[in-house]
Design an enzyme around this catalytic site. Structure first.
Site, PDB file in Angstrom:
ATOM      1  N   TRP A 168       1.087  -1.179   0.224  1.00 56.29           N
ATOM      2  CA  TRP A 168      -0.010  -0.477   0.149  1.00 56.29           C
ATOM      3  C   TRP A 168       0.643   1.341  -0.015  1.00 56.29           C
ATOM      4  O   TRP A 168       0.529   1.848  -0.817  1.00 56.29           O
ATOM      5  CB  TRP A 168      -1.089   0.342   0.726  1.00 56.29           C
ATOM      6  CG  TRP A 168      -1.776   0.913   1.095  1.00 56.29           C
ATOM      7  CD1 TRP A 168      -2.649   1.673   0.793  1.00 56.29           C
ATOM      8  CD2 TRP A 168      -1.828   2.499   2.165  1.00 56.29           C
ATOM      9  NE1 TRP A 168      -3.452   2.737   0.994  1.00 56.29           N
ATOM     10  CE2 TRP A 168      -2.895   3.277   1.704  1.00 56.29           C
ATOM     11  CE3 TRP A 168       0.279   2.721   2.458  1.00 56.29           C
ATOM     12  CZ2 TRP A 168      -2.682   4.474   2.550  1.00 56.29           C
ATOM     13  CZ3 TRP A 168      -0.560   4.331   3.546  1.00 56.29           C
ATOM     14  CH2 TRP A 168      -1.641   5.264   3.639  1.00 56.29           C
ATOM     15  N   HIS A 169       1.966   1.015   0.837  1.00 55.39           N
ATOM     16  CA  HIS A 169       2.688   2.371   0.683  1.00 55.39           C
ATOM     17  C   HIS A 169       3.850   2.390  -0.345  1.00 55.39           C
ATOM     18  O   HIS A 169       3.537   3.925  -1.212  1.00 55.39           O
ATOM     19  CB  HIS A 169       3.959   2.017   1.915  1.00 55.39           C
ATOM     20  CG  HIS A 169       3.368   2.256   3.794  1.00 55.39           C
ATOM     21  ND1 HIS A 169       3.035   1.762   4.093  1.00 55.39           N
ATOM     22  CD2 HIS A 169       3.772   3.600   3.921  1.00 55.39           C
ATOM     23  CE1 HIS A 169       2.580   2.426   5.329  1.00 55.39           C
ATOM     24  NE2 HIS A 169       2.698   2.834   4.939  1.00 55.39           N
ATOM     25  N   GLY A 170       3.472   1.529  -1.488  1.00 51.69           N
ATOM     26  CA  GLY A 170       4.458   2.286  -2.220  1.00 51.69           C
ATOM     27  C   GLY A 170       4.267   0.985  -3.433  1.00 51.69           C
ATOM     28  O   GLY A 170       4.627  -0.013  -2.706  1.00 51.69           O
TER      29      GLY A 170
END
Length: 527
Positions: free
Chosen positions: A360-362
């Site tokens: 989700w962060h990247g």
């Protein structure tokens, strides 16, 4: 439209002025119009994708709501009549099956938009690397805050399916919940049930709440402009040349990045919550002094709370009680060991949750590895809990002391900083090599021989940043012991006005902004 831009400040000034002038029943419509203007400044294409998410979520939740109402109406009308129990059960099952289909289709549509726009190139790059293929990457627009607003709408769809909240029939209200502009940049990831009571209500001007909101906004600008954007220069220089800056430079860079990220992220959240408070809207806190944590699990109960609770409520808990996983657990208890079988659902759920958290962060492997490392240390601590409990029981006096608390806090902080190196260098191999040099080539004297003054910051910049961090730390200490600083200052208005006047002067004098300044996005804006 950056939070730190003059245009955004002018945008807020106009919004605040209009908000309490127009009839209260129209306030939420003004907010929706403001959201559209704000988002349009980031690109109309992104607005189209957000509109698709809104329509899907609104239609799906209302179809599920209609199905549930029809089911309850039918069962109530036939109760006591000559209708077989099996027939009632079959009808109920049929309705539940219809709702589940709608629910799944809505999730596929909402998450599919996010996955397609954010992760397609990541998938293509990995396929090319594994199979030596030459698939061309796609040039798709990535809408502003797509990860945040998608998770908000997904939580709304799930909560309606779980019958936690009633579906909102007015599509414009769903649109406002999805697009509320302060939350788009970096959250918090809010729930419909938490926002609806204040987001859609009319609000009368409350001097205390407006004052508190403006003070919170000012505090956020202090963190962002005085600390974060100044430290960013040094962090970028240190992480931009990992071959030249090794050993002590890696350690210094990681610590500076921890301060920068905290000031940047919490500063943005302060601005977000402050804006909402001026408008009379209640938004939950997203940080509770995370650097005071004594272990990784506690740290994640204090850092980015809305994200952690989202993954816990919608991924971890449902997965840990999934029938297929419980079936595997039961089999493992028989074939391997009872202890292993009992722990298996929790361990699998933890690993999957943190894998998805990293993703989700990247869309990059450094984020995935970072997520899995968090899972590893959380599970490691769980495994060693019996040993820790015996140690604490045997050395109760030592553990209760201030020194041991400082030790645990520093240990957790350094572990967090070490894992964040993956975020600094954005490359797994480079990150691990950099961490390795801390132990093999800790060139402390070289690092303090004047090199730090060659990273784009002057001695005065370091002094300003250090003083800013001290102020942040002091405020956190007061909050940890006594609660709200603003409430305390409200009781002493002269002191309160003096403190916030000094804070405003500090932002105007020492803030990194103005002509020739390249305003930086909030770090979490990329997510």
């Amino acid at each position: 439209m950056l939070f730190t831009s003059y245009g955004f400040i002018a945008f807020l000034a106009v919004l605040f002025a209009l908000y309490y002038v127009i009839p209260r029943r129209l306030q939420w419509l003004l907010l929706l119009a403001a959201d559209i203007v704000f988002y349009a400044c980031a690109g109309w294409k992104g607005l189209c994708f957000m509109a698709a998410t809104v329509v899907v979520s609104w239609a799906a939740t209302n179809l599920m709501g209609a199905s549930l109402r029809a089911q309850k109406t039918f069962l109530a009308s036939v109760e006591g009549k000559a209708l077989e129990r099996a027939e009632r059960k079959a009808y109920k099952k049929q309705c539940e099956k219809r709702r589940k289909l709608i629910f799944v289709l809505a999730l596929v549509a909402d998450l599919g938009i996010l996955a397609a726009l954010k992760y397609t190139n990541f998938l293509i790059n990995n396929v090319n690397a594994i199979f030596s293929a030459d698939i061309a990457s796609v040039d798709w627009v990535l809408p502003l805050g797509i990860s945040f607003y998608t998770f908000q709408t997904v939580s709304y769809v799930i909560d309606v399916y779980w019958e936690k909240v009633e579906p909102e029939r007015n599509i414009l209200r769903v649109a406002l919940f999805t697009s509320f502009f302060p939350l788009l940049i970096q959250g918090p990831i809010s729930r419909f049930g938490d926002l609806k009571d204040t987001l859609f209500a009319g609000h009368k001007a409350d001097f205390k709440q407006i004052s508190f909101g403006l003070q919170r906004i000012l505090w956020g600008y202090f963190k962002k402009l005085v600390i974060a954007d100044r430290l960013l220069v040094a962090v970028t220089a240190l992480c931009g040349d990992p071959e030249a800056y090794t050993g002590a430079y890696v350690f210094i860079g990681a610590v500076l990045y921890a301060a920068e990220l905290y000031a940047d992220f919490t500063g943005g959240i302060d601005i977000t919550i402050g804006i909402a408070q001026v408008l009379g809207i209640s938004v939950k806190e997203n940080f509770i002094r995370p650097y005071f944590s004594r272990n990784i699990a506690e740290y994640w109960r204090r850092w980015h709370i809305s994200m952690g609770t989202w993954f816990k409520d919608y991924i971890f808990y449902p997965l840990s009680v999934a029938p297929w996983l419980l079936k595997i657990s039961k089999s493992a208890r028989k074939k391997i060991s009872d202890g292993f079988g009992r722990k298996l659902p929790v361990y699998v759920s933890t690993i999957v949750t943190w894998f998805l958290t990293g993703l989700w962060h990247g869309a990059a492997w450094n984020f995935v590895v970072w997520g899995l490392l968090n899972a590893f240390f959380i599970l490691l601590a769980e495994e060693f809990k019996p040993v820790s409990q015996r140690f604490r029981a045997k050395h109760a006096q030592l553990v209760a002391g201030f020194g041991y608390r400082v030790f645990e806090t520093l240990r957790t902080f350094l572990l967090v900083c070490s894992m964040r190196v993956l975020d600094c260098y954005r490359d797994v191999a480079v990150s691990f090599r950099a961490i390795g040099t801390v132990f093999t080539d800790f060139n402390w004297r070289e690092a303090f021989s004047g090199t730090l003054l060659q990273l784009g910051l002057t001695g005065a910049d370091y002094i300003v940043s250090f003083c800013g961090v001290i102020v942040m730390f002091a405020v956190s200490c007061v909050q940890e012991k006594r609660g709200s600083v603003r409430e305390a200052l409200w009781e002493k208005p002269i002191l309160g006005y003096a403190v916030f006047f000094i804070l405003a002067v500090a932002v105007l004098t020492f803030g990194a902004y103005g002509v020739g300044y390249d305003a930086s996005q909030f770090i979490y804006n990329q997510f």
